[in-house]
Design a protein around this motif. Sequence first.
Motif, PDB file in Angstrom:
ATOM      1  N   LYS A  53      11.100  41.659 -29.252  1.00 49.04           N
ATOM      2  CA  LYS A  53      10.523  42.964 -28.901  1.00 49.04           C
ATOM      3  C   LYS A  53      11.526  43.732 -28.054  1.00 49.04           C
ATOM      4  O   LYS A  53      12.287  43.150 -27.291  1.00 49.04           O
ATOM      5  N   GLU A  55       3.050  50.366 -33.501  1.00 44.29           N
ATOM      6  CA  GLU A  55       3.848  49.658 -34.501  1.00 44.29           C
ATOM      7  C   GLU A  55       3.228  49.780 -35.894  1.00 44.29           C
ATOM      8  O   GLU A  55       3.909  50.055 -36.877  1.00 44.29           O
ATOM      9  N   GLU A  56       1.922  49.575 -35.976  1.00 46.91           N
ATOM     10  CA  GLU A  56       1.228  49.667 -37.267  1.00 46.91           C
ATOM     11  C   GLU A  56       1.307  51.077 -37.843  1.00 46.91           C
ATOM     12  O   GLU A  56       1.528  51.248 -39.043  1.00 46.91           O
ATOM     13  N   ILE A  71       3.613  53.309 -37.315  1.00 46.30           N
ATOM     14  CA  ILE A  71       4.987  53.532 -37.779  1.00 46.30           C
ATOM     15  C   ILE A  71       5.193  52.869 -39.133  1.00 46.30           C
ATOM     16  O   ILE A  71       5.752  53.478 -40.055  1.00 46.30           O
ATOM     17  N   GLU A  72       4.753  51.622 -39.269  1.00 45.73           N
ATOM     18  CA  GLU A  72       4.906  50.905 -40.543  1.00 45.73           C
ATOM     19  C   GLU A  72       4.174  51.615 -41.677  1.00 45.73           C
ATOM     20  O   GLU A  72       4.689  51.727 -42.784  1.00 45.73           O
ATOM     21  N   GLU A  73       2.966  52.094 -41.404  1.00 45.10           N
ATOM     22  CA  GLU A  73       2.198  52.816 -42.422  1.00 45.10           C
ATOM     23  C   GLU A  73       2.924  54.087 -42.854  1.00 45.10           C
ATOM     24  O   GLU A  73       2.962  54.419 -44.030  1.00 45.10           O
ATOM     25  N   GLU A  74       3.504  54.783 -41.900  1.00 47.11           N
ATOM     26  CA  GLU A  74       4.223  56.023 -42.216  1.00 47.11           C
ATOM     27  C   GLU A  74       5.463  55.731 -43.057  1.00 47.11           C
ATOM     28  O   GLU A  74       5.755  56.452 -44.016  1.00 47.11           O
ATOM     29  N   ILE A  75       6.176  54.677 -42.714  1.00 46.88           N
ATOM     30  CA  ILE A  75       7.364  54.287 -43.495  1.00 46.88           C
ATOM     31  C   ILE A  75       6.948  53.936 -44.919  1.00 46.88           C
ATOM     32  O   ILE A  75       7.605  54.348 -45.887  1.00 46.88           O
ATOM     33  N   LYS A  76       5.859  53.195 -45.090  1.00 43.97           N
ATOM     34  CA  LYS A  76       5.373  52.846 -46.429  1.00 43.97           C
ATOM     35  C   LYS A  76       5.024  54.100 -47.220  1.00 43.97           C
ATOM     36  O   LYS A  76       5.295  54.187 -48.417  1.00 43.97           O
ATOM     37  N   GLU A  77       4.431  55.075 -46.572  1.00 38.89           N
ATOM     38  CA  GLU A  77       4.063  56.326 -47.238  1.00 38.89           C
ATOM     39  C   GLU A  77       5.308  57.098 -47.672  1.00 38.89           C
ATOM     40  O   GLU A  77       5.357  57.639 -48.778  1.00 38.89           O
ATOM     41  N   GLU A  80       8.226  55.777 -48.384  1.00 33.85           N
ATOM     42  CA  GLU A  80       8.795  55.026 -49.507  1.00 33.85           C
ATOM     43  C   GLU A  80       7.997  55.261 -50.784  1.00 33.85           C
ATOM     44  O   GLU A  80       8.559  55.383 -51.867  1.00 33.85           O
TER      45      GLU A  80
END
Length: 86
Positions: free
Chosen positions: A6, A37-38, A40-46, A48
């Motif tokens: 972290k 964190e979640e 951010i990950e969701e936004e990155i997936k969107e 992509e």
Amino acid sequence: MATAEKVRKTITLSPKAVKNLEILAKTYNKTQSALIEELIEEEIKEIERKKRIEAFKRLKEYRKHFKGVVENKTFQELKVEMGSKI
């Protein structure tokens, strides 16, 4: 399973965002850091997903240009031949 390393970051949020983050953390019984964190990950997936959709649309456009010119070839084969990094 090893715990992921972290990194501590200092961020500035508006009072409204802080209150909303606190409400979300309590609602989902998660830490504020885990929620951020979640999200951010969701936004990155969107992002992509949108890139893949755009790549597919470009492939469909390429198909129009090759219709009747290139027989029995898949999009993948044409993409490789064209040297595309889609």
